[in-house]
Write an enzyme that holds these catalytic residues in place. Structure first.
Site, PDB file in Angstrom:
ATOM      1  N   ARG A 212      23.278 -13.021  30.843  1.00 11.52           N
ATOM      2  CA  ARG A 212      23.652 -11.607  30.911  1.00 11.52           C
ATOM      3  C   ARG A 212      23.770 -10.963  29.538  1.00 11.52           C
ATOM      4  O   ARG A 212      23.338  -9.858  29.315  1.00 11.52           O
ATOM      5  CB  ARG A 212      24.991 -11.449  31.634  1.00 11.52           C
ATOM      6  CG  ARG A 212      24.871 -11.532  33.116  1.00 11.52           C
ATOM      7  CD  ARG A 212      26.182 -11.784  33.760  1.00 11.52           C
ATOM      8  NE  ARG A 212      26.659 -13.121  33.451  1.00 11.52           N
ATOM      9  CZ  ARG A 212      27.588 -13.738  34.135  1.00 11.52           C
ATOM     10  NH1 ARG A 212      28.189 -13.147  35.134  1.00 11.52           N
ATOM     11  NH2 ARG A 212      27.953 -14.964  33.817  1.00 11.52           N
TER      12      ARG A 212
ATOM     13  N   SER B 195      31.035 -12.566  39.390  1.00  7.67           N
ATOM     14  CA  SER B 195      31.859 -12.733  40.594  1.00  7.67           C
ATOM     15  C   SER B 195      33.289 -12.288  40.309  1.00  7.67           C
ATOM     16  O   SER B 195      33.920 -11.655  41.160  1.00  7.67           O
ATOM     17  CB  SER B 195      31.864 -14.195  41.030  1.00  7.67           C
ATOM     18  OG  SER B 195      30.571 -14.610  41.354  1.00  7.67           O
TER      19      SER B 195
ATOM     20  N   LYS C 240      38.899 -25.598  39.127  1.00  9.72           N
ATOM     21  CA  LYS C 240      38.889 -24.140  39.311  1.00  9.72           C
ATOM     22  C   LYS C 240      39.645 -23.811  40.583  1.00  9.72           C
ATOM     23  O   LYS C 240      39.808 -24.650  41.452  1.00  9.72           O
ATOM     24  CB  LYS C 240      37.441 -23.626  39.415  1.00  9.72           C
ATOM     25  CG  LYS C 240      36.809 -23.417  38.050  1.00  9.72           C
ATOM     26  CD  LYS C 240      35.598 -22.514  38.155  1.00  9.72           C
ATOM     27  CE  LYS C 240      35.004 -22.230  36.787  1.00  9.72           C
ATOM     28  NZ  LYS C 240      33.737 -21.526  36.868  1.00  9.72           N
TER      29      LYS C 240
ATOM     30  N   HIS D  74      23.261 -12.679  40.907  1.00  6.81           N
ATOM     31  CA  HIS D  74      22.799 -14.032  41.236  1.00  6.81           C
ATOM     32  C   HIS D  74      21.520 -13.968  42.070  1.00  6.81           C
ATOM     33  O   HIS D  74      20.561 -14.694  41.813  1.00  6.81           O
ATOM     34  CB  HIS D  74      23.830 -14.775  42.099  1.00  6.81           C
ATOM     35  CG  HIS D  74      25.114 -15.126  41.427  1.00  6.81           C
ATOM     36  ND1 HIS D  74      26.331 -14.794  41.950  1.00  6.81           N
ATOM     37  CD2 HIS D  74      25.382 -15.809  40.291  1.00  6.81           C
ATOM     38  CE1 HIS D  74      27.295 -15.251  41.175  1.00  6.81           C
ATOM     39  NE2 HIS D  74      26.751 -15.856  40.143  1.00  6.81           N
TER      40      HIS D  74
HETATM   41  P1  ADP Z   1      29.878 -15.898  37.487  1.00  8.85           P
HETATM   42  O1  ADP Z   1      29.937 -15.809  35.991  1.00  8.85           O
HETATM   43  O2  ADP Z   1      29.446 -14.629  38.133  1.00  8.85           O
HETATM   44  O3  ADP Z   1      31.103 -16.534  38.120  1.00  8.85           O
HETATM   45  P2  ADP Z   1      28.411 -18.353  38.144  1.00  8.85           P
HETATM   46  O4  ADP Z   1      29.210 -19.381  37.468  1.00  8.85           O
HETATM   47  O5  ADP Z   1      28.366 -18.424  39.637  1.00  8.85           O
HETATM   48  O6  ADP Z   1      28.695 -16.856  37.767  1.00  8.85           O
HETATM   49  O7  ADP Z   1      26.943 -18.337  37.525  1.00  8.85           O
HETATM   50  C1  ADP Z   1      25.813 -18.985  37.984  1.00  8.85           C
HETATM   51  C2  ADP Z   1      24.623 -18.555  37.162  1.00  8.85           C
HETATM   52  O8  ADP Z   1      24.288 -17.204  37.470  1.00  8.85           O
HETATM   53  C3  ADP Z   1      24.829 -18.582  35.644  1.00  8.85           C
HETATM   54  O9  ADP Z   1      23.626 -19.012  35.058  1.00  8.85           O
HETATM   55  C4  ADP Z   1      25.093 -17.149  35.298  1.00  8.85           C
HETATM   56  O10 ADP Z   1      24.728 -16.850  33.960  1.00  8.85           O
HETATM   57  C5  ADP Z   1      24.179 -16.441  36.273  1.00  8.85           C
HETATM   58  N1  ADP Z   1      24.577 -15.087  36.563  1.00  8.85           N
HETATM   59  C6  ADP Z   1      25.734 -14.659  37.110  1.00  8.85           C
HETATM   60  N2  ADP Z   1      25.753 -13.305  37.227  1.00  8.85           N
HETATM   61  C7  ADP Z   1      24.553 -12.864  36.730  1.00  8.85           C
HETATM   62  C8  ADP Z   1      23.944 -11.579  36.552  1.00  8.85           C
HETATM   63  N3  ADP Z   1      24.599 -10.461  36.881  1.00  8.85           N
HETATM   64  N4  ADP Z   1      22.712 -11.522  36.018  1.00  8.85           N
HETATM   65  C9  ADP Z   1      22.076 -12.662  35.665  1.00  8.85           C
HETATM   66  N5  ADP Z   1      22.582 -13.894  35.793  1.00  8.85           N
HETATM   67  C10 ADP Z   1      23.800 -14.014  36.319  1.00  8.85           C
END
Ligand code: ADP
Length: 161
Positions: A90, A128, A41, A17
Protein backbone atom coordinates in the site's frame (compact mmCIF):
# COMPACT_ATOMS: atom_id res chain seq x y z
CA UNK A 1 0.56 -25.17 -13.10
CA UNK A 2 1.71 -22.07 -11.21
CA UNK A 3 0.28 -21.69 -7.72
CA UNK A 4 0.39 -18.38 -5.83
CA UNK A 5 -0.30 -17.95 -2.13
CA UNK A 6 -1.94 -14.75 -0.84
CA UNK A 7 -1.43 -14.85 2.93
CA UNK A 8 -2.99 -12.49 5.47
CA UNK A 9 -5.28 -12.05 8.45
CA UNK A 10 -8.33 -11.02 6.39
CA UNK A 11 -10.12 -9.86 9.53
CA UNK A 12 -12.28 -9.18 7.51
CA UNK A 13 -11.47 -9.16 3.79
CA UNK A 14 -11.65 -5.68 2.20
CA UNK A 15 -12.00 -4.56 -1.42
CA UNK A 16 -8.26 -3.82 -1.27
CA UNK A 17 -7.52 -7.50 -0.59
CA UNK A 18 -10.02 -8.57 -3.27
CA UNK A 19 -8.36 -6.32 -5.82
CA UNK A 20 -5.01 -8.06 -5.19
CA UNK A 21 -6.62 -11.55 -5.21
CA UNK A 22 -8.40 -10.86 -8.53
CA UNK A 23 -5.28 -9.46 -10.18
CA UNK A 24 -3.23 -12.39 -8.85
CA UNK A 25 -5.77 -14.81 -10.37
CA UNK A 26 -4.81 -13.46 -13.82
CA UNK A 27 -1.10 -13.99 -13.22
CA UNK A 28 -1.00 -17.54 -11.81
CA UNK A 29 -3.10 -20.62 -12.59
CA UNK A 30 -4.35 -20.97 -9.03
CA UNK A 31 -4.48 -18.54 -6.10
CA UNK A 32 -4.61 -19.95 -2.60
CA UNK A 33 -5.84 -17.32 -0.15
CA UNK A 34 -4.34 -18.46 3.16
CA UNK A 35 -5.83 -17.10 6.37
CA UNK A 36 -3.20 -16.90 9.07
CA UNK A 37 -4.21 -18.53 12.33
CA UNK A 38 -2.16 -16.45 14.75
CA UNK A 39 -2.88 -17.16 18.44
CA UNK A 40 -1.07 -13.94 19.47
CA UNK A 41 -3.53 -11.72 17.60
CA UNK A 42 -6.98 -10.99 18.90
CA UNK A 43 -9.13 -11.15 15.77
CA UNK A 44 -12.74 -9.96 15.49
CA UNK A 45 -13.75 -12.95 13.35
CA UNK A 46 -12.86 -16.60 13.98
CA UNK A 47 -10.86 -18.49 11.35
CA UNK A 48 -14.03 -20.29 10.17
CA UNK A 49 -15.91 -17.00 9.84
CA UNK A 50 -13.07 -15.36 7.92
CA UNK A 51 -12.88 -18.38 5.59
CA UNK A 52 -16.64 -18.32 4.94
CA UNK A 53 -16.63 -14.57 4.32
CA UNK A 54 -13.71 -14.98 1.87
CA UNK A 55 -15.44 -17.89 0.08
CA UNK A 56 -18.52 -15.75 -0.49
CA UNK A 57 -16.41 -12.77 -1.62
CA UNK A 58 -14.41 -14.80 -4.16
CA UNK A 59 -17.14 -17.13 -5.44
CA UNK A 60 -17.03 -15.53 -8.92
CA UNK A 61 -13.29 -16.18 -9.33
CA UNK A 62 -12.91 -19.78 -10.54
CA UNK A 63 -9.23 -20.34 -9.78
CA UNK A 64 -9.25 -19.28 -6.12
CA UNK A 65 -9.07 -21.61 -3.13
CA UNK A 66 -9.55 -20.45 0.47
CA UNK A 67 -7.53 -22.16 3.19
CA UNK A 68 -5.93 -21.41 6.54
CA UNK A 69 -2.48 -22.04 7.98
CA UNK A 70 -0.49 -21.66 11.14
CA UNK A 71 3.26 -21.77 11.67
CA UNK A 72 5.84 -20.73 9.12
CA UNK A 73 4.54 -19.45 5.79
CA UNK A 74 7.45 -21.08 3.90
CA UNK A 75 6.47 -24.49 5.32
CA UNK A 76 2.90 -23.93 4.18
CA UNK A 77 4.10 -22.86 0.71
CA UNK A 78 6.05 -26.13 0.45
CA UNK A 79 3.14 -28.18 1.67
CA UNK A 80 0.88 -26.66 -1.01
CA UNK A 81 3.57 -27.11 -3.69
CA UNK A 82 3.17 -23.42 -4.44
CA UNK A 83 5.53 -21.34 -6.60
CA UNK A 84 5.19 -17.86 -5.25
CA UNK A 85 3.91 -15.73 -2.35
CA UNK A 86 1.87 -12.78 -3.66
CA UNK A 87 1.46 -9.72 -1.44
CA UNK A 88 -0.04 -6.28 -1.83
CA UNK A 89 1.88 -3.09 -1.08
CA UNK A 90 0.00 0.00 0.00
CA UNK A 91 2.61 2.51 1.03
CA UNK A 92 6.23 2.99 2.02
CA UNK A 93 5.17 1.99 5.54
CA UNK A 94 4.28 -1.52 4.25
CA UNK A 95 7.57 -1.79 2.43
CA UNK A 96 9.94 -2.07 5.39
CA UNK A 97 8.01 -4.91 7.04
CA UNK A 98 7.36 -6.74 3.77
CA UNK A 99 11.02 -6.39 2.75
CA UNK A 100 12.09 -7.94 6.05
CA UNK A 101 9.56 -10.80 5.75
CA UNK A 102 10.47 -11.54 2.13
CA UNK A 103 14.19 -11.71 2.98
CA UNK A 104 13.57 -13.87 6.05
CA UNK A 105 11.40 -16.24 4.01
CA UNK A 106 14.16 -16.41 1.39
CA UNK A 107 16.69 -17.20 4.11
CA UNK A 108 14.45 -19.98 5.45
CA UNK A 109 13.81 -21.42 2.01
CA UNK A 110 15.77 -20.11 -0.97
CA UNK A 111 13.28 -21.62 -3.43
CA UNK A 112 10.38 -19.50 -2.25
CA UNK A 113 9.84 -16.29 -4.24
CA UNK A 114 7.74 -13.32 -3.12
CA UNK A 115 5.99 -11.07 -5.64
CA UNK A 116 4.53 -7.69 -4.78
CA UNK A 117 1.61 -5.98 -6.43
CA UNK A 118 1.07 -2.27 -6.01
CA UNK A 119 -2.31 -1.39 -4.52
CA UNK A 120 -4.88 0.24 -6.78
CA UNK A 121 -4.95 3.93 -5.89
CA UNK A 122 -8.58 3.85 -4.68
CA UNK A 123 -7.65 1.26 -2.02
CA UNK A 124 -4.26 2.54 -0.97
CA UNK A 125 -5.53 3.76 2.42
CA UNK A 126 -7.63 0.69 3.14
CA UNK A 127 -6.91 -1.86 5.87
CA UNK A 128 -9.07 -4.27 7.86
CA UNK A 129 -8.34 -2.31 11.03
CA UNK A 130 -9.44 1.07 9.63
CA UNK A 131 -12.63 -0.53 8.29
CA UNK A 132 -13.42 -2.05 11.73
CA UNK A 133 -12.60 1.18 13.55
CA UNK A 134 -14.77 3.26 11.20
CA UNK A 135 -17.67 0.83 11.40
CA UNK A 136 -17.50 0.71 15.20
CA UNK A 137 -17.85 4.51 15.25
CA UNK A 138 -20.85 4.38 12.88
CA UNK A 139 -18.91 5.60 9.84
CA UNK A 140 -19.99 4.52 6.35
CA UNK A 141 -17.87 1.69 4.90
CA UNK A 142 -19.96 1.07 1.78
CA UNK A 143 -17.78 0.38 -1.25
CA UNK A 144 -14.79 -0.48 0.93
CA UNK A 145 -15.86 -4.08 1.65
CA UNK A 146 -18.44 -6.34 -0.04
CA UNK A 147 -22.01 -5.93 1.29
CA UNK A 148 -22.04 -9.34 3.01
CA UNK A 149 -19.00 -8.22 5.03
CA UNK A 150 -20.99 -5.24 6.33
CA UNK A 151 -23.77 -7.65 7.39
CA UNK A 152 -21.26 -9.94 9.11
CA UNK A 153 -19.72 -6.98 10.95
CA UNK A 154 -23.12 -5.70 12.04
CA UNK A 155 -23.88 -9.14 13.51
CA UNK A 156 -20.47 -9.52 15.09
CA UNK A 157 -20.41 -6.12 16.77
CA UNK A 158 -23.85 -6.84 18.26
CA UNK A 159 -22.34 -10.03 19.74
CA UNK A 160 -19.15 -8.48 21.11
CA UNK A 161 -20.35 -5.09 22.36
P1 ADP B 1 -4.54 -5.71 6.87
O1 ADP B 1 -3.31 -4.86 6.95
O2 ADP B 1 -5.65 -5.07 6.10
O3 ADP B 1 -4.97 -6.33 8.19
P2 ADP B 1 -3.67 -8.39 6.05
O4 ADP B 1 -2.71 -8.74 7.11
O5 ADP B 1 -4.90 -9.23 5.97
O6 ADP B 1 -4.12 -6.89 5.96
O7 ADP B 1 -2.91 -8.36 4.65
C1 ADP B 1 -2.80 -9.36 3.70
C2 ADP B 1 -2.11 -8.81 2.48
O8 ADP B 1 -2.98 -7.91 1.80
C3 ADP B 1 -0.83 -8.02 2.74
O9 ADP B 1 0.07 -8.31 1.71
C4 ADP B 1 -1.28 -6.59 2.64
O10 ADP B 1 -0.22 -5.72 2.26
C5 ADP B 1 -2.32 -6.68 1.54
N1 ADP B 1 -3.29 -5.62 1.57
C6 ADP B 1 -4.16 -5.32 2.56
N2 ADP B 1 -4.92 -4.24 2.23
C7 ADP B 1 -4.52 -3.86 0.98
C8 ADP B 1 -4.90 -2.82 0.07
N3 ADP B 1 -5.83 -1.92 0.40
N4 ADP B 1 -4.27 -2.74 -1.12
C9 ADP B 1 -3.30 -3.64 -1.43
N5 ADP B 1 -2.89 -4.63 -0.63
C10 ADP B 1 -3.48 -4.76 0.56
Amino acid sequence: MKIGICPGSFDPVTNGHLDIIKRASHVVDKVVVAVLNNPFKNPLFTIEERINILKEATKEIPNVEIDSFSGLLVDYVNMKNADVIIKGLRAVSDFEYEFQMALMNKKLNKNVETMFMMTSSEYSYLSSSIVKETFKLNGCIEGLVPDHVIDAMRKKFKEVL
